[in-house]
Design an enzyme around this catalytic site. Structure first.
Site, PDB file in Angstrom:
ATOM      1  N   GLU A  43      45.053  40.224  37.486  1.00 38.27           N
ATOM      2  CA  GLU A  43      45.451  41.143  38.440  1.00 38.27           C
ATOM      3  C   GLU A  43      45.089  42.644  38.279  1.00 38.27           C
ATOM      4  O   GLU A  43      45.695  43.368  38.964  1.00 38.27           O
ATOM      5  CB  GLU A  43      47.185  40.651  38.281  1.00 38.27           C
ATOM      6  CG  GLU A  43      47.484  39.475  38.646  1.00 38.27           C
ATOM      7  CD  GLU A  43      49.067  38.874  38.287  1.00 38.27           C
ATOM      8  OE1 GLU A  43      49.927  38.504  39.008  1.00 38.27           O
ATOM      9  OE2 GLU A  43      49.623  39.422  37.191  1.00 38.27           O
ATOM     10  N   ASP A  50      50.911  30.447  45.792  1.00 40.56           N
ATOM     11  CA  ASP A  50      51.366  29.236  45.893  1.00 40.56           C
ATOM     12  C   ASP A  50      52.445  28.815  46.460  1.00 40.56           C
ATOM     13  O   ASP A  50      53.253  30.264  46.724  1.00 40.56           O
ATOM     14  CB  ASP A  50      51.122  28.684  44.548  1.00 40.56           C
ATOM     15  CG  ASP A  50      52.181  29.528  43.703  1.00 40.56           C
ATOM     16  OD1 ASP A  50      53.418  28.857  43.527  1.00 40.56           O
ATOM     17  OD2 ASP A  50      51.721  30.158  43.012  1.00 40.56           O
TER      18      ASP A  50
HETATM   19  N1  SAH Z   1      47.732  30.214  34.254  1.00 42.13           N
HETATM   20  C1  SAH Z   1      48.645  30.981  33.495  1.00 42.13           C
HETATM   21  C2  SAH Z   1      50.040  30.877  33.721  1.00 42.13           C
HETATM   22  C3  SAH Z   1      50.354  31.549  34.864  1.00 42.13           C
HETATM   23  S1  SAH Z   1      52.009  31.877  34.931  1.00 42.13           S
HETATM   24  C4  SAH Z   1      48.134  30.600  31.812  1.00 42.13           C
HETATM   25  O1  SAH Z   1      48.752  29.628  31.303  1.00 42.13           O
HETATM   26  O2  SAH Z   1      47.569  31.352  31.207  1.00 42.13           O
HETATM   27  C5  SAH Z   1      52.218  32.505  36.502  1.00 42.13           C
HETATM   28  C6  SAH Z   1      51.859  33.919  36.878  1.00 42.13           C
HETATM   29  O3  SAH Z   1      51.877  34.295  38.183  1.00 42.13           O
HETATM   30  C7  SAH Z   1      53.148  34.843  36.572  1.00 42.13           C
HETATM   31  O4  SAH Z   1      52.839  36.220  35.846  1.00 42.13           O
HETATM   32  C8  SAH Z   1      54.180  35.199  37.659  1.00 42.13           C
HETATM   33  O5  SAH Z   1      54.623  36.049  37.861  1.00 42.13           O
HETATM   34  C9  SAH Z   1      53.232  34.548  38.625  1.00 42.13           C
HETATM   35  N2  SAH Z   1      53.367  33.457  39.570  1.00 42.13           N
HETATM   36  C10 SAH Z   1      52.670  32.831  40.498  1.00 42.13           C
HETATM   37  N3  SAH Z   1      53.134  31.828  40.904  1.00 42.13           N
HETATM   38  C11 SAH Z   1      54.424  31.714  40.606  1.00 42.13           C
HETATM   39  C12 SAH Z   1      55.372  30.543  40.431  1.00 42.13           C
HETATM   40  N4  SAH Z   1      55.076  29.599  41.420  1.00 42.13           N
HETATM   41  N5  SAH Z   1      56.523  30.394  39.758  1.00 42.13           N
HETATM   42  C13 SAH Z   1      56.542  31.630  38.802  1.00 42.13           C
HETATM   43  N6  SAH Z   1      55.469  32.627  38.737  1.00 42.13           N
HETATM   44  C14 SAH Z   1      54.549  32.753  39.507  1.00 42.13           C
END
Ligand code: SAH
Length: 249
Positions: free
Chosen positions: A14, A204
């Protein structure tokens, strides 16, 4: 140096492009473990760009550190989020008029979900001036139907099922999107009386395909978010300079 605006994102994906596009960029420093910070300019605006890590604690820690060290005039939390409201589509932009913590739960004491007792408020208001420039910046890039303003809810959970999403909507029927840092940054900014704004792009729809959608769309939508941020800063600089100019006349 002019006081900076802080831009905080949770993940490298980001903030990387923003960091690369800084002019007069200082070296990346990590004063706290795992908290890379870069200073420089985006256009004519001094900024400090920070990758805070995922979740509320990381976000809060970074925000307080940046406020103490850099005294920013404003804080922007930029990133991706899961769409909660039925109106949301992948690629839409959400500007937080307010934010709350959806996982704060003192229901056993009869308190509504998200209410943090013994604080002046649990609903953190985005700064109206930042909101206005962000709205115009987003509308420069996207049609009206893709730019939304409203409530953003935050919790330490990735929401990836219809049931979880519906549960959140039961408690927060106005929530436009869910994410994991915004309201924590907002709470710390509010406590320090620093104006803030959360800007999120929908990666998403917080449903069963959320993890795959998230992976697929993050690289496509972050550049759009960054172009909106660049436009926002141009508008912000023009606005604050013309306000200063008229005050000096
Ligand atoms: N793939 C990552 C985890 C991502 S967590 C890993 O394991 O390293 C998701 C991140 O994107 C968070 O920073 C949150 O702010 C945002 N986000 C995007 N979609 C989300 C959702 N459906 N629920 C919660 N956070 C979401």
């Amino acid at each position: 140096m002019d006081k900076p605006i802080a831009i905080i994102g949770a993940m490298d994906e980001e903030v990387e492009e923003l960091r690369e596009s800084l002019t007069d960029r200082g070296p990346v420093c990590t004063p706290l473990p795992n908290l890379p910070l870069s200073t420089g300019n985006l256009g004519r605006q001094a900024v400090v760009v920070c990758r805070c890590g995922i979740g509320k604690v990381n976000a809060a820690m970074a925000t307080q550190y940046i406020i103490d060290q850099y005294r920013p005039t404003a804080i922007i939390n930029s990133g991706i989020a899961g769409g909660a409201s039925k109106k949301m589509q992948i690629g839409d932009i959400v500007l937080g008029t307010s934010s709350m913590q959806h996982d704060f739960d003192l229901g056993e004491f009869g308190r509504p979900r998200g209410i943090i007792p013994r604080l002046p408020t649990s609903v953190f208001q985005g700064d109206p001036n930042l909101l206005e420039v962000a709205f115009h910046a987003a509308r420069d890039m996207l049609p009206a139907g893709k730019v939304h303003q409203g409530l953003i809810v935050t919790g330490d959970q990735f929401i990836g099922s219809k049931e979880k999403k519906e549960e959140i909507l039961e408690f927060f029927p106005d929530a436009l999107c869910v994410e994991m840092e915004g309201a924590a940054i907002a709470q710390v900014a509010t406590a320090n009386e620093v104006p803030h704004l959360i800007i999120r792009a929908i990666s998403d729809l917080a449903d069963d395909s959320a993890p795959q959608d998230f992976e697929q769309f993050i690289t496509k939508i972050v550049p759009v978010l960054n172009r909106i941020l660049a436009r926002l800063l141009i508008r912000w600089v023009n606005r604050t300079r013309s306000a200063r100019h008229s005050a000096n006349r």
